[in-house]
Design a protein around this motif. Structure first.
Motif: not given
Length: 342
Positions: A15, A19-21, A23-24, A217, A249, A252-254, A262
């Motif tokens: 991760p 992979g985070t929103k 950041y973008w 999304d 994507v 992302s660690d989600e 994941r």
């Protein structure tokens, strides 16, 4: 979709903040501000060092030409899927559109069907729309119509992007002005019953542009929201594009609460839901090799009955050799949605 626990998959990527929103959102906030200060600055074009956009457009041009020639041969028939890729009519969806550069390249190359870019970052969508407004302003000031290509220019280069145009502003200074204009557009679209969930795309009321952008999304948005309001029986998209979004994507660690895995592992199933039968998915990655992409999209969607993705082509890039192993810095594969195995 095949059970991911029984499919041998590549090792997951570690991760990352990419992979985070957040950041973008921060990245596109900065690029929106830069564009407001200098309309010639359109932001980052991902994989530009590999000339990826031109190669993707060229691949699609070649694919369209091959299908057209096949149909025109004596006794020739349209592709088995029942329709032919046609730049004048193909519906194109760009997942994680960023500044919209790939769709603008397709439009400039003569792809004049429905072109829609989506991104989960509202700031990305604001940037893409601002870039589109400025490009059209320069196009109008030069007296040229949309989709006209100048001889000698590649598919991703139009006179509107050259150095002979006149610089201009969006009418209000700075990122705050660009954001305010985008917010007004969203409010007006919602008042007309348009925008996310309302059926119509958020665009700039410029029919010649043929490019729309909206916040959506890819992992959670309703697929039905992307169908045109005037076509309730919309069969799905002819062409879905991904230039780096699967990469992001994958970082992302989600975790998907439904599967305990994941979230990126369900990406292939989402693409299948967006495509019409016979539709094409073109994905470009710098984090996954061709073999790994094939696993994530062809193997992971394999089923005995349900539709699946099948490898249908690749884009070639300059290769290198290191330690006796040959490779590329990025990979682009094309998959076709086909019926399940009989």
């Amino acid at each position: 979709m095949a059970n991911p626990t029984t499919t041998t998959t590549p090792a997951h990527l570690e991760p990352s903040v990419l992979g985070t929103k957040e950041y973008w959102d921060n990245l596109y906030e900065k690029e929106l501000s830069n564009h407001a200060d200098n309309p010639r600055d359109e932001g980052t074009v991902w994989f530009d060092d590999s000339d990826a956009e031109a190669k993707i457009v060229g691949f699609l041009d070649e694919r369209e030409q091959q299908e057209q020639e096949q149909e025109q041969e004596p006794g020739g028939e349209e592709p088995a899927r029942g329709w032919r890729l046609d730049r004048a009519a193909a519906s194109v969806l760009d997942l994680g559109c960023g500044n919209g550069s790939l769709l603008f390249a397709l439009r400039d190359d003569g792809w004049t069907g429905r072109l829609l870019g989506v991104d989960y970052s509202e700031r990305s969508v604001d940037l893409a729309k601002a870039v589109g407004r400025e490009r059209r302003r320069r196009r109008r000031s030069s007296g040229r119509g949309s989709g006209q290509r100048r001889p000698g220019l590649g598919p991703d280069r139009d006179e509107e992007d050259g150095e002979d145009g006149e610089d201009g502003e969006d009418g209000e200074e700075g990122a705050a002005g660009a954001a305010a204009e985008a917010a007004r557009e969203r409010q007006e679209a919602q008042a007309r019953g348009e925008g996310p969930g309302g059926g119509q795309d958020e665009d700039d009321d410029d029919e010649e542009a043929k490019v729309s952008f909206r916040v959506w999304d890819v992992l959670r948005g309703s697929v039905a929201d992307l169908g045109p309001a005037d076509a309730p029986g919309f069969p799905g998209w002819d062409l879905v594009l991904d230039k780096g979004t699967f990469d992001a994507v994958s970082l992302s660690d989600e975790i998907d609460p439904a599967t305990g895995r994941r979230v990126f592992e369900g990406y292939g199933a989402r693409v299948l839901a967006l495509l019409r039968e016979g539709g094409l998915f073109v994905v470009t990655s710098c984090n996954w090799t061709e073999e790994e992409l094939k696993v994530w999209f062809e193997d992971a969607t394999a089923s005995s009955a349900a539709p699946r993705l099948r490898l249908a082509g690749r884009v070639e890039y300059p290769s290198f050799s290191f330690g006796g192993v040959k490779g590329q810095t990025i990979s682009t594969l094309c998959f076709e949605k086909v019926a399940g195995k009989q």
